[in-house]
Design a protein around this motif. Structure first.
Motif, mmCIF file in Angstrom:
data_model
loop_
_atom_site.group_PDB
_atom_site.id
_atom_site.type_symbol
_atom_site.label_atom_id
_atom_site.label_comp_id
_atom_site.label_asym_id
_atom_site.label_seq_id
_atom_site.Cartn_x
_atom_site.Cartn_y
_atom_site.Cartn_z
ATOM 1 N N ALA A 37 -10.086 8.184 -10.845
ATOM 2 C CA ALA A 37 -9.513 7.211 -9.917
ATOM 3 C C ALA A 37 -8.294 7.827 -9.260
ATOM 4 O O ALA A 37 -7.512 8.522 -9.893
ATOM 5 C CB ALA A 37 -9.141 5.942 -10.668
ATOM 6 N N ASP A 38 -8.138 7.596 -7.996
ATOM 7 C CA ASP A 38 -6.973 8.074 -7.270
ATOM 8 C C ASP A 38 -5.981 6.935 -7.103
ATOM 9 O O ASP A 38 -6.307 5.770 -7.287
ATOM 10 C CB ASP A 38 -7.390 8.587 -5.878
ATOM 11 C CG ASP A 38 -8.154 9.902 -5.951
ATOM 12 O OD1 ASP A 38 -7.878 10.701 -6.873
ATOM 13 O OD2 ASP A 38 -9.009 10.125 -5.089
ATOM 14 N N TRP A 39 -4.763 7.295 -6.734
ATOM 15 C CA TRP A 39 -3.756 6.295 -6.423
ATOM 16 C C TRP A 39 -4.223 5.478 -5.233
ATOM 17 O O TRP A 39 -4.736 6.018 -4.257
ATOM 18 C CB TRP A 39 -2.436 6.972 -6.071
ATOM 19 C CG TRP A 39 -1.744 7.619 -7.239
ATOM 20 C CD1 TRP A 39 -1.844 8.922 -7.625
ATOM 21 C CD2 TRP A 39 -0.838 7.004 -8.147
ATOM 22 N NE1 TRP A 39 -1.055 9.150 -8.717
ATOM 23 C CE2 TRP A 39 -0.421 7.991 -9.058
ATOM 24 C CE3 TRP A 39 -0.335 5.713 -8.274
ATOM 25 C CZ2 TRP A 39 0.475 7.726 -10.090
ATOM 26 C CZ3 TRP A 39 0.562 5.450 -9.296
ATOM 27 C CH2 TRP A 39 0.958 6.447 -10.194
ATOM 28 N N LYS A 40 -4.043 4.175 -5.300
ATOM 29 C CA LYS A 40 -4.342 3.260 -4.191
ATOM 30 C C LYS A 40 -3.017 2.779 -3.620
ATOM 31 O O LYS A 40 -2.165 2.287 -4.362
ATOM 32 C CB LYS A 40 -5.164 2.054 -4.664
ATOM 33 C CG LYS A 40 -6.446 2.409 -5.371
ATOM 34 C CD LYS A 40 -7.489 2.919 -4.419
ATOM 35 C CE LYS A 40 -8.778 3.152 -5.187
ATOM 36 N NZ LYS A 40 -9.529 4.271 -4.738
ATOM 37 N N TYR A 41 -2.873 2.906 -2.312
ATOM 38 C CA TYR A 41 -1.609 2.577 -1.661
ATOM 39 C C TYR A 41 -1.716 1.251 -0.914
ATOM 40 O O TYR A 41 -2.744 0.952 -0.310
ATOM 41 C CB TYR A 41 -1.211 3.693 -0.693
ATOM 42 C CG TYR A 41 -0.981 5.002 -1.406
ATOM 43 C CD1 TYR A 41 0.266 5.312 -1.922
ATOM 44 C CD2 TYR A 41 -2.022 5.895 -1.603
ATOM 45 C CE1 TYR A 41 0.480 6.490 -2.610
ATOM 46 C CE2 TYR A 41 -1.827 7.079 -2.286
ATOM 47 C CZ TYR A 41 -0.572 7.380 -2.786
ATOM 48 O OH TYR A 41 -0.384 8.545 -3.471
ATOM 49 N N SER A 42 -0.640 0.477 -0.986
ATOM 50 C CA SER A 42 -0.601 -0.799 -0.271
ATOM 51 C C SER A 42 0.837 -1.087 0.139
ATOM 52 O O SER A 42 1.773 -0.416 -0.310
ATOM 53 C CB SER A 42 -1.145 -1.931 -1.147
ATOM 54 O OG SER A 42 -0.352 -2.093 -2.296
ATOM 55 N N GLU A 43 0.970 -2.066 0.987
ATOM 56 C CA GLU A 43 2.309 -2.490 1.384
ATOM 57 C C GLU A 43 2.342 -3.994 1.539
ATOM 58 O O GLU A 43 1.334 -4.621 1.848
ATOM 59 C CB GLU A 43 2.764 -1.802 2.671
ATOM 60 C CG GLU A 43 1.868 -2.018 3.868
ATOM 61 C CD GLU A 43 2.349 -1.227 5.082
ATOM 62 O OE1 GLU A 43 2.601 -1.878 6.111
ATOM 63 O OE2 GLU A 43 2.457 -0.001 5.001
ATOM 64 N N LYS A 44 3.527 -4.532 1.269
ATOM 65 C CA LYS A 44 3.750 -5.965 1.429
ATOM 66 C C LYS A 44 4.890 -6.135 2.423
ATOM 67 O O LYS A 44 5.995 -5.633 2.202
ATOM 68 C CB LYS A 44 4.136 -6.614 0.102
ATOM 69 C CG LYS A 44 3.020 -6.647 -0.914
ATOM 70 C CD LYS A 44 3.493 -7.344 -2.184
ATOM 71 C CE LYS A 44 2.403 -7.370 -3.220
ATOM 72 N NZ LYS A 44 2.854 -7.998 -4.470
ATOM 73 N N VAL A 45 4.610 -6.841 3.505
ATOM 74 C CA VAL A 45 5.611 -7.052 4.542
ATOM 75 C C VAL A 45 6.240 -8.428 4.365
ATOM 76 O O VAL A 45 5.541 -9.426 4.258
ATOM 77 C CB VAL A 45 4.979 -6.926 5.951
ATOM 78 C CG1 VAL A 45 5.999 -7.225 7.030
ATOM 79 C CG2 VAL A 45 4.374 -5.541 6.136
ATOM 80 N N ASP A 46 7.558 -8.453 4.315
ATOM 81 C CA ASP A 46 8.318 -9.702 4.258
ATOM 82 C C ASP A 46 8.889 -9.911 5.659
ATOM 83 O O ASP A 46 9.931 -9.350 6.011
ATOM 84 C CB ASP A 46 9.426 -9.603 3.220
ATOM 85 C CG ASP A 46 10.213 -10.900 3.054
ATOM 86 O OD1 ASP A 46 10.191 -11.737 3.987
ATOM 87 O OD2 ASP A 46 10.850 -11.065 2.002
ATOM 88 N N GLU A 47 8.177 -10.678 6.462
ATOM 89 C CA GLU A 47 8.578 -10.876 7.850
ATOM 90 C C GLU A 47 9.915 -11.604 7.961
ATOM 91 O O GLU A 47 10.707 -11.324 8.861
ATOM 92 C CB GLU A 47 7.491 -11.627 8.610
ATOM 93 C CG GLU A 47 6.237 -10.803 8.794
ATOM 94 C CD GLU A 47 5.167 -11.522 9.588
ATOM 95 O OE1 GLU A 47 5.490 -12.480 10.316
ATOM 96 O OE2 GLU A 47 3.999 -11.111 9.474
ATOM 97 N N MET A 48 10.165 -12.526 7.057
ATOM 98 C CA MET A 48 11.399 -13.296 7.112
ATOM 99 C C MET A 48 12.629 -12.397 6.913
ATOM 100 O O MET A 48 13.641 -12.556 7.586
ATOM 101 C CB MET A 48 11.383 -14.396 6.048
ATOM 102 C CG MET A 48 12.576 -15.325 6.116
ATOM 103 S SD MET A 48 12.395 -16.752 5.039
ATOM 104 C CE MET A 48 12.963 -16.093 3.496
#
Length: 152
Positions: free
Chosen positions: A19-30
């Motif tokens: 398994a490879d690293w899985k990348y994600s992001e969470k945007v906090d628009e406020m």
């Protein structure tokens, strides 16, 4: 037809796939911020329990925090206490791994001493982590952490 079926079967068998690293992001628009995450699942579950290794990244370039997310069980440790487990990189020495449980989500364990953990992780082809799991004792998980694209 037999050759086609044989070819399909050979292609469907995993040859030591990792398994490879899985990348994600969470945007906090406020707040106008973005949180970058990289997650790595263990090689296999153990008794229905899996523990994902998660790195938090600064500007999608540098890891600054590591924690474990438990699925299928709970840590055998109380909120507010320093918890103890073990880790081993490749064929190196077994070292103590200190962590603490998140106050809001008790299925998250945050690594204490991120620098030491990052040093072990950065050069490892295999990382073993053993942490206390409620009603199951110490459980081991094996990771293949190579190729994290962020510096540590």
């Amino acid at each position: 037809m037999k050759k086609l079926l044989l070819g399909f079967l050979l292609c469907s068998v995993g040859f030591g796939a990792t398994a490879d690293w899985k990348y994600s992001e969470k945007v906090d628009e406020m707040r106008g911020t973005t949180q970058y995450l990289a997650s790595l699942v263990p090689e296999k579950e153990d008794e229905g329990v899996a523990m994902t290794l998660i790195a938090e990244g600064y500007k999608n370039k540098e890891a600054y925090n590591f924690h474990f997310s438990l699925n299928g069980a709970e840590f055998d440790c109380k909120v507010g206490e320093i918890c103890s487990g073990f880790m081993k990189a490749d064929n190196g020495q077994i070292k103590e791994l200190l962590f603490e449980i998140d106050k809001k989500n008790q299925l998250l364990g945050f690594v204490i001493g991120m620098g030491s953990f990052a040093k072990e992780l950065s050069g490892a082809k295999t990382l073993y982590v053993e942490l206390p799991i409620l009603d199951k004792g110490m459980m081991q998980f094996k990771y293949e952490p190579n190729k994290l694209k962020w510096s540590m």
